[in-house]
Design an enzyme around this catalytic site. Structure first.
Site, PDB file in Angstrom:
ATOM      1  N   GLU A 197       0.852  -1.204   0.000  1.00 18.11           N
ATOM      2  CA  GLU A 197       0.000   0.000   0.000  1.00 18.11           C
ATOM      3  C   GLU A 197       0.884   1.250   0.000  1.00 18.11           C
ATOM      4  O   GLU A 197       1.894   1.300   0.705  1.00 18.11           O
ATOM      5  CB  GLU A 197      -0.888  -0.035   1.243  1.00 18.11           C
ATOM      6  CG  GLU A 197      -2.252   0.553   1.051  1.00 18.11           C
ATOM      7  CD  GLU A 197      -3.121  -0.221   0.074  1.00 18.11           C
ATOM      8  OE1 GLU A 197      -3.092   0.132  -1.126  1.00 18.11           O
ATOM      9  OE2 GLU A 197      -3.824  -1.137   0.487  1.00 18.11           O
TER      10      GLU A 197
ATOM     11  N   SER B  29     -25.679  10.051 -14.479  1.00 23.22           N
ATOM     12  CA  SER B  29     -25.432   9.126 -13.374  1.00 23.22           C
ATOM     13  C   SER B  29     -26.780   8.589 -12.919  1.00 23.22           C
ATOM     14  O   SER B  29     -27.581   9.322 -12.334  1.00 23.22           O
ATOM     15  CB  SER B  29     -24.734   9.835 -12.205  1.00 23.22           C
ATOM     16  OG  SER B  29     -24.852   9.026 -11.055  1.00 23.22           O
TER      17      SER B  29
ATOM     18  N   GLY C 195     -12.653   2.873  -0.514  1.00 21.80           N
ATOM     19  CA  GLY C 195     -11.285   2.421  -0.781  1.00 21.80           C
ATOM     20  C   GLY C 195     -11.233   1.284  -1.782  1.00 21.80           C
ATOM     21  O   GLY C 195     -10.251   0.554  -1.863  1.00 21.80           O
TER      22      GLY C 195
ATOM     23  N   SER D 294     -13.713   3.042  -6.796  1.00 26.14           N
ATOM     24  CA  SER D 294     -14.853   3.247  -7.688  1.00 26.14           C
ATOM     25  C   SER D 294     -14.512   4.285  -8.759  1.00 26.14           C
ATOM     26  O   SER D 294     -14.949   4.164  -9.906  1.00 26.14           O
ATOM     27  CB  SER D 294     -16.074   3.696  -6.889  1.00 26.14           C
ATOM     28  OG  SER D 294     -15.753   4.817  -6.100  1.00 26.14           O
TER      29      SER D 294
ATOM     30  N   ASP E 251      -4.677   1.253  -9.184  1.00 30.94           N
ATOM     31  CA  ASP E 251      -6.127   1.049  -9.261  1.00 30.94           C
ATOM     32  C   ASP E 251      -6.592   0.821 -10.698  1.00 30.94           C
ATOM     33  O   ASP E 251      -7.350  -0.098 -10.989  1.00 30.94           O
ATOM     34  CB  ASP E 251      -6.881   2.269  -8.689  1.00 30.94           C
ATOM     35  CG  ASP E 251      -6.468   2.566  -7.260  1.00 30.94           C
ATOM     36  OD1 ASP E 251      -5.807   1.707  -6.643  1.00 30.94           O
ATOM     37  OD2 ASP E 251      -6.796   3.662  -6.768  1.00 30.94           O
TER      38      ASP E 251
HETATM   39  C1  GLA Z   1      -5.134   5.037  -3.895  1.00 31.41           C
HETATM   40  C2  GLA Z   1      -4.381   5.385  -5.170  1.00 31.41           C
HETATM   41  C3  GLA Z   1      -3.421   4.257  -5.597  1.00 31.41           C
HETATM   42  C4  GLA Z   1      -2.544   3.814  -4.428  1.00 31.41           C
HETATM   43  C5  GLA Z   1      -3.383   3.589  -3.164  1.00 31.41           C
HETATM   44  C6  GLA Z   1      -2.532   3.327  -1.951  1.00 31.41           C
HETATM   45  O1  GLA Z   1      -6.014   3.963  -4.118  1.00 31.41           O
HETATM   46  O2  GLA Z   1      -5.268   5.654  -6.227  1.00 31.41           O
HETATM   47  O3  GLA Z   1      -2.651   4.651  -6.701  1.00 31.41           O
HETATM   48  O4  GLA Z   1      -1.519   4.746  -4.203  1.00 31.41           O
HETATM   49  O5  GLA Z   1      -4.230   4.689  -2.868  1.00 31.41           O
HETATM   50  O6  GLA Z   1      -1.811   2.157  -2.109  1.00 31.41           O
END
Ligand code: GLA
Length: 390
Positions: free
Chosen positions: A38, A72, A128, A131, A176
């Protein structure tokens, strides 16, 4: 040019059916979890994400003029503009995830026709689970198809990431968007964020499941604090570069370097960098645990990650800390940690299958008593990444 994505027939959410015309295209792009690694992606480190069975869906229908209508369905809101007027929306934030991607296509010299796009999804917002990345990737895939731009997956990932930087103001890493597009059913992606080389590792859960416990705390602080953390890591690298010119990012940094050059200068920057250096090592060791089918050792590393995120990187919050502490000595929970950017959202837990419903009941009650808030729980399955579904 060829379409980049193989069409996979999938279930179209019922609320999108009324928007489907003869020339419509329907795309799905999932949210993600991250097992370990992370806040390492923007430090050229490693991550271990996977796409999940919760996704954003877009029905896109090209028009005959230059008008763009975004809708939306879940928020019952719409936004209209024209192809030559793609700017950040000030009053509504959700259109920015779509507009940001359109802007990237225009920058790349692609002719965008007018279109209608209806958006829905079942990824909890602010939990987290990315989305926003899912919406960006869905839009990137949809535009790639209707314009026949022929961009490959990695290019679309980068465009979606840039949209987040430029239209949402978060200087996010690549994890992500990469996970949303490249996800593979029942596999995690071991991604090297420096070289962008990746491997799919099968995830053998041996009678355990991944369970998300959602604090219901929306991570509103996240975007500002996220950018601050990123800067602090860069500051640490700059301090070391004065002595080691070869160092390009925290990926190249050792604990010795931090102790020698950063600790005497700035304790906060030191703690941020220490967490990242340790987390990269933890991920590499954690991958060995998974290969050896040792979920116990892997789970312990998740607790260590949480400790680092909470005490050194300082991106946790009382609710997340409470949920992790609550399960720490529970023999049915092998590992738990906060996941994603932080300041709210979910904890990710590895839980013995037979113990899941009791765990959810017990933590829901304890959370309500201690924090006065409702807990939500999701059992997640790992699914394929973005696809055209109709
Ligand atoms: C968010 C960011 C990712 C990553 C995480 C932490 O989700 O979009 O790029 O840095 O936080 O790991």
């Amino acid at each position: 040019m060829k379409a980049t994505f193989v069409k996979q027939e999938g279930t179209v959410p019922y609320q999108l059916k009324e928007f489907i015309k003869d020339n419509s295209l329907i795309v799905r792009s999932p949210g993600r979890i991250n097992l370990i690694g992370e806040h390492t992606d923007y430090n050229d480190g490693y991550v271990l994400p996977a796409a999940i069975d919760k996704a954003a869906y877009i029905v896109i229908t090209p028009g005959n003029d230059n008008k763009i209508h975004l809708q939306s369905v879940d928020m019952n809101e719409s936004y209209s503009t024209t192809v030559d007027d793609i700017i950040k929306s000030v009053d509504q934030s959700w259109p920015n995830y779509l507009l940001g991607v359109i802007a990237q296509f225009i920058k790349a010299g692609i002719n965008i026709p007018g279109f209608h796009a209806a958006l829905t999804g079942d990824i909890p917002l602010g939990a987290g689970l990315s989305s926003s990345a899912a919406v960006e990737c869905a839009m990137a895939l949809a535009l790639n198809e209707i314009t026949h731009a022929g961009f490959d997956k990695l290019r679309l990932v980068r465009m979606a990431q840039k949209a987040e930087h430029e239209f949402a103001g978060v200087q996010c890493g690549i994890m992500d968007q990469f996970a949303s597009v490249f996800g593979k059913k029942d596999h995690v992606i071991r991604l090297d964020c420096r070289s962008l080389e990746y491997e799919y590792e099968p995830l053998n859960m041996n009678g355990y499941h991944l369970v998300l416990l959602d604090t219901n705390v929306k991570h509103s602080l996240a975007s500002t604090e996220y950018n601050v953390r990123r800067k602090q890591c860069e500051t640490g690298v700059a301090m070391i570069q004065q002595h080691h010119h070869e160092v390009k990012s925290l990926r190249d940094v050792t604990m010795d370097m931090l102790d020698k050059y950063v600790l005497p200068e700035d304790i906060v920057v030191y703690q941020r960098c220490k967490y990242v250096v340790e987390e990269n090592n933890r991920l590499l060791e954690g991958c060995k645990d998974l290969e050896a089918n040792d979920l116990v050792a892997f789970g312990n590393k998740m607790f260590e990650t949480h400790h680092g995120l909470s005490k050194l990187y300082e991106v946790s919050c009382p609710e997340l800390d409470f949920l992790v502490t609550l399960v720490k000595d529970n023999p049915d929970v092998l590992g738990a940690r906060m996941m994603g950017g932080g300041f709210g959202g979910c904890t990710l837990n590895i839980v013995k299958e037979e113990a899941i419903s009791k765990l959810i009941d017990d933590t829901t009650a304890a959370y309500k008593t201690a924090m006065g808030k409702e807990l939500k729980a999701y059992i997640v399955n790992i699914e394929d990444g973005s696809s055209v579904i109709g």
